[in-house]
Write a protein that holds these residues in place. Structure first.
Motif, PDB file in Angstrom:
ATOM      1  N   GLY A   1       0.511  -4.587  45.628  1.00 55.16           N
ATOM      2  CA  GLY A   1      -0.635  -5.212  45.868  1.00 55.16           C
ATOM      3  C   GLY A   1      -1.774  -4.830  44.714  1.00 55.16           C
ATOM      4  O   GLY A   1      -2.805  -4.954  44.866  1.00 55.16           O
ATOM      5  N   CYS A   2      -1.255  -4.376  43.398  1.00 52.34           N
ATOM      6  CA  CYS A   2      -2.208  -3.705  42.417  1.00 52.34           C
ATOM      7  C   CYS A   2      -3.068  -4.921  41.885  1.00 52.34           C
ATOM      8  O   CYS A   2      -4.228  -4.775  41.235  1.00 52.34           O
ATOM      9  CB  CYS A   2      -1.319  -2.950  41.459  1.00 52.34           C
ATOM     10  N   GLY A   3      -2.281  -6.201  42.031  1.00 55.56           N
ATOM     11  CA  GLY A   3      -3.400  -7.242  41.398  1.00 55.56           C
ATOM     12  C   GLY A   3      -2.923  -7.423  39.944  1.00 55.56           C
ATOM     13  O   GLY A   3      -3.779  -8.223  39.299  1.00 55.56           O
TER      14      GLY A   3
ATOM     15  N   THR B   1       3.498  -6.985  33.336  1.00 54.30           N
ATOM     16  CA  THR B   1       2.203  -6.294  33.868  1.00 54.30           C
ATOM     17  C   THR B   1       2.572  -5.683  35.172  1.00 54.30           C
ATOM     18  O   THR B   1       1.796  -4.730  35.711  1.00 54.30           O
ATOM     19  CB  THR B   1       0.976  -7.165  34.138  1.00 54.30           C
ATOM     20  N   CYS B   2       3.525  -5.907  35.769  1.00 52.48           N
ATOM     21  CA  CYS B   2       4.021  -5.382  36.950  1.00 52.48           C
ATOM     22  C   CYS B   2       4.650  -3.901  36.876  1.00 52.48           C
ATOM     23  O   CYS B   2       5.586  -3.904  36.355  1.00 52.48           O
ATOM     24  CB  CYS B   2       5.031  -6.274  37.883  1.00 52.48           C
ATOM     25  N   PRO B   3       4.122  -3.069  37.727  1.00 54.80           N
ATOM     26  CA  PRO B   3       4.436  -1.722  37.317  1.00 54.80           C
ATOM     27  C   PRO B   3       5.875  -1.452  38.162  1.00 54.80           C
ATOM     28  O   PRO B   3       6.517  -0.392  37.818  1.00 54.80           O
ATOM     29  CB  PRO B   3       3.611  -0.738  38.179  1.00 54.80           C
ATOM     30  N   THR B   4       6.288  -2.392  38.970  1.00 51.90           N
ATOM     31  CA  THR B   4       7.688  -2.137  40.010  1.00 51.90           C
ATOM     32  C   THR B   4       8.542  -3.222  39.903  1.00 51.90           C
ATOM     33  O   THR B   4       9.427  -3.330  40.689  1.00 51.90           O
ATOM     34  CB  THR B   4       7.050  -1.943  41.522  1.00 51.90           C
TER      35      THR B   4
ATOM     36  N   ALA C   1       8.468  -6.481  40.463  1.00 49.05           N
ATOM     37  CA  ALA C   1       8.335  -6.967  41.884  1.00 49.05           C
ATOM     38  C   ALA C   1       8.662  -8.554  41.767  1.00 49.05           C
ATOM     39  O   ALA C   1       8.985  -9.082  42.614  1.00 49.05           O
ATOM     40  CB  ALA C   1       7.269  -6.676  42.606  1.00 49.05           C
ATOM     41  N   ILE C   2       8.195  -8.944  40.613  1.00 48.77           N
ATOM     42  CA  ILE C   2       8.508 -10.437  40.300  1.00 48.77           C
ATOM     43  C   ILE C   2       9.512 -10.807  39.223  1.00 48.77           C
ATOM     44  O   ILE C   2       9.629 -10.001  38.222  1.00 48.77           O
ATOM     45  CB  ILE C   2       7.024 -10.870  39.726  1.00 48.77           C
TER      46      ILE C   2
HETATM   47  S1  SF4 Z   1       3.847  -8.328  41.941  1.00 49.81           S
HETATM   48 FE1  SF4 Z   1       3.763  -6.243  40.784  1.00 49.81          FE
HETATM   49  S2  SF4 Z   1       1.877  -6.779  39.440  1.00 49.81           S
HETATM   50 FE2  SF4 Z   1       1.704  -8.107  41.154  1.00 49.81          FE
HETATM   51  S3  SF4 Z   1       0.545  -7.132  42.773  1.00 49.81           S
HETATM   52 FE3  SF4 Z   1       2.637  -6.693  43.048  1.00 49.81          FE
HETATM   53  S4  SF4 Z   1       2.892  -4.824  42.248  1.00 49.81           S
HETATM   54 FE4  SF4 Z   1       1.067  -5.500  41.354  1.00 49.81          FE
END
Ligand code: SF4
Ligand code: SF4
Ligand code: SF4
Lengths: 152, 425
Positions: free
Chosen positions: A80-82, A143-146, A148-149
């Protein structure tokens, strides 16, 4: 992410057609696009292919959550880092004074938002990767640190 | 500047970013959905898995009995310790300082072993700082040093530093901002900085700073470990050309230095050439508030001892840190507020807490509360009670409780509990 060849290597390679596809390679492609699931291949479920079955299940994220545009969110990885919410060019264009400046989205037209600590998608048909004028946008991926997308 | 809130938004007290754009769905006074907060914030806002009960010697009691027992312990102590308060409102912190004066306590918080030194150089104006809103509006070069906000302050990059558009940063992160990470491992944050990640060995921050200062001075940078000098020169070049630079100091950097001199030297050099600011990556939501309130009251950030009966006399020094006080067994009772020293301090240090009467005030059960003689459950601040707190950049953020505090189930706030202890004394 796995490619079709890596998936193919783990299949029975007998072209038995039980899955409804004409070859194992075609089945590999269907797995990759989430058209079919690992369970659609009956021989894979036998003891002989037990470990391959498990490997494939790990490699191919469950298709649930894959939106019509092929976006998959791995909810277990998202915290959820946004970053994706604020980086997405559609979000910025639709909501320049909300998501665009890092604040809570104020428009219904955003593609990405965070709810209960996990990213949620809506309006996916507006994603720049799809439609007639599609481009290879990767704003929410890099841009996603993990990781996840992903898109299939 | 006090940040005013849109009345529909709440503040998250999950970390010292104090995100002020949180929406919730409440059903029967229970928060069922939290919007825009990160996962860490959601778990804070939704409350503890194991709420604490009022107890004395392990027996469940009425909260007034627990408060009375706490007062007795403090009354009988010669040298009590008050510790914690990073997760308490400004009001509770000020109350705790009053209490410490009244009973002649040693008063300290976690900053004595984390961000205290960084805050000290900012409070004394030895280095230049700025607000997070300045960062969002202006910063073109962002450095995370020994920090991994993706885990510690998940919305740091998206809300303030790298990704949002700002007044002078309209073209977005790809074109308008450069983000650098310097760390001993490739953290989640480092991953996002791509080729601007500098992976340095453990305990090598000072040498890296020296090399960077050399590079900034036009000398060939040298470090005693294998590192391409060209990369250090490249980094120096980016920093030199910054219009508005910011260094976020993480615990990794603080822990690897004996004192702040290297950072001060680097900041001086950077400000000869460009325009650089420093913000500490404060963890607990109001740790900076504690340091600010202490500074206003005593001229010191932490590690003080008040004299009983003479509340103008205050001693300050390393010997009054929680670590030294426990190591030297100089305290004979402890009041722990919203903190869990038994799990955050090394066992050998924390052991003394097992030999003295401990009182914990906390919404949730902790390792420390399980060993405490008296436990007093308090309201979860930011959710069950309002107040104000100081964000990591020094801005005051005011907040209201999220749930309806008139309901029966709400516990008293830290501030109320401290007031009642003082009355009982
Ligand atoms: S998908 Fe990745 S970048 Fe987007 S909110 Fe989740 S962890 Fe953060
Ligand atoms: S691919 Fe681009 S447009 Fe589509 S959701 Fe991701 S960032 Fe937004
Ligand atoms: S970054 Fe910190 S303040 Fe913001 S939502 Fe997450 S935990 Fe809460």
């Amino acid at each position: 992410m796995a490619n079709a060849m890596e998936i193919y290597q783990l299949l029975p390679k007998t072209n038995c057609k039980e899955c409804g596809k004409s070859t194992c390679m075609a089945f590999a492609v269907s797995l990759l696009s989430r058209e079919l699931t690992v369970d659609d291949c009956p021989p894979l479920k036998g003891d002989k292919f037990k470990s391959n079955y498990e490997k494939l299940s790990d490699m191919i994220a469950p298709a649930k959550g894959a939106s019509e545009s092929g976006m998959i969110v791995h909810e277990d990885k998202c915290f959820g880092c946004g970053n994706c919410v604020v980086a997405c060019p559609v979000n910025v264009a639709e909501d320049p004074l909300g998501a665009g400046i890092g604040r809570a989205p104020t428009s219904d037209k955003v593609i990405l938002r965070v709810e209960d600590g996990i990213v949620r998608t809506s309006n996916v048909h507006d994603c720049r990767r799809f439609g007639e004028n599609k481009i290879l946008c990767n704003g929410c991926i890099v841009t996603c640190p993990t990781e996840a997308i992903e898109f299939v | 500047m006090v940040i005013l809130l849109n009345e529909n938004y709440h503040v998250c007290t999950g970390c010292a970013l104090l995100c002020d754009d949180i929406e919730v769905v409440i059903d029967d006074n229970v928060i069922t959905e939290v919007k825009t907060a990160c996962r860490k914030g959601v778990s804070r806002i939704k409350g503890c898995n194991e709420p604490m009960s009022p107890t004395v010697e392990g027996q469940q009691v009425d909260i007034d009995v627990a408060i009375g027992a706490a007062a007795d312990i403090l009354k009988n102590a010669d040298s009590p310790l008050i510790f914690g308060l990073g997760n308490s409102t400004d009001g509770a912190q000020k109350k705790a300082i009053e209490l410490a004066k009244q009973i002649g306590a040693v008063l300290d918080d976690t900053s004595s072993f984390c961000q205290g030194p960084t805050l000290e150089v900012i409070f004394n104006e030895t280095v230049k700082s700025c607000t997070l809103d300045d960062v969002r509006n202006k910063a073109d070069v962002i450095v995370y040093w020994g920090a991994d906000p993706s885990n510690s302050h998940p919305r740091h990059l998206s809300k303030f530093s790298y990704f949002p558009r700002g007044q002078e940063r309209q073209r977005g992160w790809e074109e308008d901002r450069t983000m650098i990470t310097i760390d001993i491992r490739k953290s989640h944050t480092a991953k996002i900085s791509g080729d601007k990640f500098h992976n340095i060995p453990l305990q090598a921050d000072e040498e890296f700073i020296d090399a960077l200062i050399d590079a900034l001075s036009g000398k060939v940078p040298k470090v005693p470990f294998e590192y391409d000098p060209k990369r250090i020169l490249e980094l120096a070049n980016i920093l030199k050309n910054a219009k508005f630079g910011i260094i976020f100091v993480g615990l990794g950097l603080v822990y690897s230095l004996d004192n702040m001199d290297p950072i001060v030297k680097l900041m001086d050099k950077l400000n000869e050439l460009s325009n650089f600011h420093l913000i500490p990556m404060v963890g607990h939501y109001n740790m900076r508030g504690f340091n600010q309130n202490m500074f206003n009251e005593t001229g010191h950030l932490n590690r003080v001892k008040f004299e009983k009966g003479n509340n103008t006399k205050v001693q300050h020094g390393a010997e009054f840190s929680i670590v030294e006080s426990l190591n030297e067994k100089k305290v004979d009772a402890a009041l722990i507020i919203g903190s869990d020293p038994l799990s955050s301090l090394p066992r050998a240090v924390a052991d003394h807490l097992l030999n003295i009467p401990v009182i914990t005030i906390d919404p949730c059960e902790t390792f420390t509360s399980r060993k405490a003689k008296v436990t007093i459950p308090s309201a979860l601040s930011g959710v069950e009670c309002g107040g104000s707190a100081i964000r990591m950049d020094g801005e005051e953020v005011k907040f209201e409780p999220i749930v309806d505090v008139k309901s029966q189930t709400i516990r008293p706030s830290d501030e109320e509990i401290l007031t009642r202890i003082m009355e009982a004394l």
